[in-house]
Design a protein around this motif. Structure first.
Motif, short mmCIF file in Angstrom:
data_model
loop_
_atom_site.label_atom_id
_atom_site.label_comp_id
_atom_site.label_asym_id
_atom_site.label_seq_id
_atom_site.Cartn_x
_atom_site.Cartn_y
_atom_site.Cartn_z
N HIS A 1 42.90 35.38 31.76
CA HIS A 1 41.57 35.19 31.87
C HIS A 1 41.83 34.47 33.25
O HIS A 1 42.56 33.60 33.39
CB HIS A 1 41.12 34.14 30.68
CG HIS A 1 39.63 33.75 31.23
ND1 HIS A 1 38.50 34.47 30.91
CD2 HIS A 1 39.01 32.48 32.01
CE1 HIS A 1 37.44 34.04 31.28
NE2 HIS A 1 37.75 32.73 31.94
N SER B 1 47.96 39.20 28.42
CA SER B 1 46.59 38.94 28.31
C SER B 1 46.21 37.82 29.06
O SER B 1 46.79 36.84 29.12
CB SER B 1 46.30 38.39 26.85
OG SER B 1 45.01 38.00 26.59
N ALA C 1 42.05 40.52 32.58
CA ALA C 1 41.06 39.75 32.62
C ALA C 1 39.66 40.23 32.93
O ALA C 1 38.60 39.92 32.32
CB ALA C 1 41.32 38.60 33.98
N GLY D 1 38.93 42.18 29.47
CA GLY D 1 38.98 41.33 28.44
C GLY D 1 39.90 41.75 27.25
O GLY D 1 39.29 41.64 26.01
#
Length: 383
Positions: free
Chosen positions: A222, A220, A370, A373
């Motif tokens: 960002h 996961s 990213a 999301g």
């Protein structure tokens, strides 16, 4: 002692990493020590042939180091039957084409990462190499850093008990290039040229996590472009289109969680430019490029949260340094030595193009995570 020569076409040595770490601190360092002792009465003598696009830069490097062979014609170099190994440290966007040509020419391959711009391209290279029957390796230099070698020693010795989590912090402030020169080339900040910190660093984190703690099973991430405008090597402004910071969470096989921040827009408030904290049921460690500190559960203090008074404990002083207990060579040179022994003696070597494809896969999935999301599974790769 007999001397056996291995001729290495080195493409990309006019760049920062190709020159400093691979040419000077690895291949030329091996020559300065008299070659690589194979332990069987033979010494392996590396003979570099410099390859690149800039004739003047290649000639200057050759003259500086007393080398006689260089070329701007990659096809001619690869057609030379005396060349044993092709090494690539070019920009990522030029790598697949050059590696494909080298594999077709029957050269053994050693290359910087990432090996390709996407997983499909990376797997294609691994398949081509397997079909051609050549030996191949991918640079995974962080594994050979003194700090991580000490960390591996702790893991192998059972110091941590059950490993619960890994937290990594990497990065430093890369100047924009307007009032101070940037420490990294401008293409690093252009996605269209293969730039971006995810593409650069997630392959590193994949092999570090895989080798030390377990395979990454999900990611996961960002990402951000915190500095949208930079100045290139000619002092001209350009739009930064690639990510310059990434914040990743990785689930590992076995249950541990890894969190790693990567940034070229952070000012350093730690002892080294990269640090990993590993917490386990029996102890914790903080490892950097060279150093490693530990705290065993038997020596763990009992802090009490009280924000109303100043801290009464010097927390950093409660950790113990892990001794060297060995002499550590340059990490790039150490891996070069292993690869050359693999070529000369067929010794085992598993940091190959398939391992490199895992790094490309993690970067690709990190960017997809990213963009969408959400957390994504990381399937095992195979040919």
């Amino acid at each position: 002692m007999t001397r056996r020569t291995v001729r290495i076409a080195m493409n990309g040595v006019t760049g920062r990493m190709g020159y400093r770490q691979h040419l000077v601190r690895s291949i030329l360092a091996l020559r300065e020590q008299g070659g690589l002792d194979l332990g069987n009465g033979e010494t392996l003598w590396p003979e570099p042939v410099l390859v690149g696009r800039r004739e003047h830069a290649l000639r200057t490097l050759a003259e500086r180091h007393g080398l006689t062979e260089w070329s701007t014609d990659l096809d001619a170099v690869l057609a030379d039957d005396s060349i044993d190994i092709y090494f690539d440290a070019q920009v990522t966007s030029a790598r697949v084409d050059a590696l494909t040509k080298a594999i077709a020419a029957g050269k053994h391959i050693y290359t910087e990462k990432p090996t390709a711009a996407d997983l499909a391209g990376a797997l294609d290279l691994a398949r081509l190499a397997a079909e051609q029957g050549i030996k191949h390796g991918v640079v995974q230099d962080k594994l050979f850093l003194p700090g991580l070698l000490k960390l591996k020693r702790l893991i192998d010795g059972g110091f941590f008990g059950e490993i619960l989590s890994v937290r990594g912090e990497f990065g430093y402030w890369v100047f924009e290039g307007d009032w101070q020169d940037a420490q990294r080339p401008s293409w690093n900040y252009r996605a269209e040229d293969g730039g971006g910190i995810v593409v650069d660093m997630f392959p590193h984190w994949e092999y570090v996590l895989h080798e030390l703690f377990g395979r990454v099973t999900s990611v996961s991430a960002h990402v951000a472009t915190h500095v949208p405008r930079r100045w290139d090597e000619q002092g001209k402004p350009y739009d930064a289109t690639a990510d310059d910071a990434a914040y990743g969470i990785f689930q590992l096989e076995g249950g541990a969680i890894a969190q790693i921040n990567s940034s070229w827009t952070v000012r350093v408030n730690r002892d080294e430019l990269v640090e990993f904290q590993v917490d386990g049921t029996h102890g914790s460690a903080v490892a950097g490029l060279r150093n490693c500190r530990v705290q065993h559960r038997s020596a763990t203090p009992k802090p009490v949260w009280n924000p109303d008074i100043p801290a009464t404990e010097a927390f950093r002083e409660q950790w113990q340094e892990v001794p060297d207990n060995a002499e550590f060579d340059n990490g790039f040179k150490a891996q070069w030595e292993l690869f050359l022994r693999h070529i000369a003696l067929d010794e085992p070597y598993h940091w190959d193009l398939l391992a490199g494809a895992r790094g490309v896969q993690l970067a690709e999935l990190g960017l997809k995570s990213a963009a969408e999301g959400r957390r994504l599974d990381v399937p095992e790769v195979s040919l």
